[in-house]
Scaffold this active site. Sequence first.
Site, PDB file in Angstrom:
ATOM      1  CG  ASN A  81      -0.140   0.096   2.108  1.00  0.00           C
ATOM      2  OD1 ASN A  81       0.920  -0.952   2.528  1.00  0.00           O
ATOM      3  ND2 ASN A  81      -1.285   0.609   3.012  1.00  0.00           N
ATOM      4  CB  SER A 128      -2.331  -8.801   7.142  1.00  0.00           C
ATOM      5  OG  SER A 128      -1.321 -10.059   7.476  1.00  0.00           O
ATOM      6  CD  GLU A 175       2.071   0.118  10.670  1.00  0.00           C
ATOM      7  OE1 GLU A 175       1.020  -0.513  11.195  1.00  0.00           O
ATOM      8  OE2 GLU A 175       2.286   0.479   9.275  1.00  0.00           O
ATOM      9  CB  CYS A 182      -2.471  -0.133   8.472  1.00  0.00           C
ATOM     10  SG  CYS A 182      -1.198   0.648   8.342  1.00  0.00           S
ATOM     11  CD  GLU A 184       8.272   1.060  11.028  1.00  0.00           C
ATOM     12  OE1 GLU A 184       7.410   1.360  10.331  1.00  0.00           O
ATOM     13  OE2 GLU A 184       8.654   0.405  10.520  1.00  0.00           O
TER      14      GLU A 184
HETATM   15  P1  ADP Z   1      -1.502  -8.804   2.532  1.00  0.00           P
HETATM   16  O1  ADP Z   1      -2.493  -9.993   2.355  1.00  0.00           O
HETATM   17  O2  ADP Z   1      -2.276  -7.607   2.327  1.00  0.00           O
HETATM   18  O3  ADP Z   1      -0.697  -8.888   0.841  1.00  0.00           O
HETATM   19  P2  ADP Z   1       0.253  -9.366   3.844  1.00  0.00           P
HETATM   20  O4  ADP Z   1       0.707  -9.174   5.440  1.00  0.00           O
HETATM   21  O5  ADP Z   1       0.030 -10.647   3.798  1.00  0.00           O
HETATM   22  O6  ADP Z   1      -1.031  -8.005   3.392  1.00  0.00           O
HETATM   23  O7  ADP Z   1       1.521  -9.102   3.310  1.00  0.00           O
HETATM   24  C1  ADP Z   1       2.037  -8.220   3.907  1.00  0.00           C
HETATM   25  C2  ADP Z   1       3.968  -8.343   3.751  1.00  0.00           C
HETATM   26  O8  ADP Z   1       3.907  -9.744   3.872  1.00  0.00           O
HETATM   27  C3  ADP Z   1       4.211  -8.443   1.506  1.00  0.00           C
HETATM   28  O9  ADP Z   1       5.227  -8.383   1.195  1.00  0.00           O
HETATM   29  C4  ADP Z   1       4.180 -10.218   1.435  1.00  0.00           C
HETATM   30  O10 ADP Z   1       4.842 -11.067   0.762  1.00  0.00           O
HETATM   31  C5  ADP Z   1       4.946 -10.461   3.577  1.00  0.00           C
HETATM   32  N1  ADP Z   1       3.832 -12.385   3.326  1.00  0.00           N
HETATM   33  C6  ADP Z   1       3.524 -12.767   3.312  1.00  0.00           C
HETATM   34  N2  ADP Z   1       3.202 -13.875   3.894  1.00  0.00           N
HETATM   35  C7  ADP Z   1       4.288 -13.762   4.348  1.00  0.00           C
HETATM   36  C8  ADP Z   1       5.096 -15.082   5.452  1.00  0.00           C
HETATM   37  N3  ADP Z   1       4.099 -16.049   5.089  1.00  0.00           N
HETATM   38  N4  ADP Z   1       6.537 -15.274   4.887  1.00  0.00           N
HETATM   39  C9  ADP Z   1       6.896 -13.952   4.967  1.00  0.00           C
HETATM   40  N5  ADP Z   1       6.684 -12.540   4.023  1.00  0.00           N
HETATM   41  C10 ADP Z   1       4.990 -13.106   4.164  1.00  0.00           C
END
Ligand code: ADP
Length: 510
Positions: free
Chosen positions: A180, A260, A281, A315, A490
Amino acid sequence: MHVLLPARHLLPSLLCYKPHYRPISSLSIAPALVRSEGHSGGRWVPATSTFPVLDPSSGRELLSVSDFGVQETREAVRSAHTAFQSWRVTLAKERSVLLRKWSELMMQNKEDLAKLITAENGKPLKESLGEVVYAASFLEWFSEEARRVYGDFIPSPAKNKRILAVKQPVGVATIITPWNFPSAMITRKVGAALAAGCTVVVKPAEDTPLSALALAELADQAGIPGGVYNVTPCSRQKTPTVGEVLCTDPLVAKISFTGSTATGKVLLKHAADTVKRVSMELGGHAPLIVFDSANLDQAVAGAVASKFRNSGQTCVCSNRLLVQKGIHDAFVQKLAAAMNKELFVGSGFDERTTQGPLINERAVEKVEKQIQDAVARGARVVCGGKRHSLGGTFFQPTLLSDVTTDMMCTQEETFGPVAPVIKFDSEEEAIAIANSVNVGLAGYFFSQDPAQIWRVAEQLEVGMVGVNEGIVSSAEAPFGGVKQSGIGREGSKYGIDEYLEIKYICYGGL
Ligand code: ADP
């Protein structure tokens, strides 16, 4: 009374508006800033496969980017660890000068960087420009903070001893960022990390790796040594394994994540085995409370700003509008009118646009589900409520009234352009509703009563409070949440501490 606006909730001219696909080659971006390979050890590194980065306005491919796997990621971590040995002992002033140069290069290239953000994220170009300036401000801020990392000389309990506390960089930091704010979520972390003397491996979101890679090019141009800023782009499919490497590799000392709450919990579990430092965060569910004592126009302007920025995909976007009964009807009417007048849905490259597409189909489905649930439980659609006629992931800015606390939209983050209004009677009731969730990032309220302002600001269970203000973030202020919204802060003078260890030195035998 409920105010039903005419069905022309958006301008009729929109019906004939078609967002058109803008290939990245047509955007006149300096070729050096359009990168498709990862960046590791100061070099551009291909991977054995690629993944497509999509234009959210059309769903078409913008660019194929290297899909880093476990091996490339481990190499990036090693590069960061090697670079750390020399970066940690550079003078604070040297790091400061390099960070400032990097920030200046961002500003010199701000139009191109903004086009990249709009291309990969979809947000209106004006917002993208704002993001680039905001992102550069973190590098500038931490270039200044780099020189103010002080320790302590502590009065000793023994005559023959002296006690010192010194601050040292924690080591290699893994930086995992969301889509975002493809640029600012990186610099807010990386500025602090590099200022402290840490090196980083950045895993950008799979939807928006282009901004992270453009930043690598500018880091090189600024003279930041190879291996200090590494980028490991990867697809959603590879993310869990790459993420695990980044969060468990023994050479990594620190994890900083924005995303998330669900993913944050996965990363916290990864971090536990090797007891890494963490900054998280995570998601929010910001209340925006309008008291009877509010200035109505100020409250409406604050609600539009905090709810619809980035099409509601931040967020800190207000996610629940709590409005006191005396001002409720007037507020709903004025907010609907402001939405009609000020919000324009379209491609981020159209200069009229204030609302770009949502990031992907999953995001639209979540918004639709929340609206359907609310309506089924008795909410009223004041305006919007549906996918936009532009198709794809465009969605109508939506205002719901008659919302109650049992509806899904009041219980979980929306991350979309939906403003649900809950009517309340008393200040106590509003605070109870605001604090009833297990997250607490931002909260906003509008009141002209000084005693009420202090009471409410102190009682809201959030990390950041906007009083008569819908936009609160800046490099100077501490950003972060309480409860399940995260750990750490941050930006601000506190942000650099997340990348520093305190070492106690006892000097004896004196
Ligand atoms: P959204 O559902 O909005 O994409 P996420 O929290 O899944 O939100 O994504 C935020 C970041 O976390 C992105 O860079 C995503 O690739 C990463 N991410 C998601 N799942 C994992 C994981 N299991 N391990 C490491 N990074 C992750």
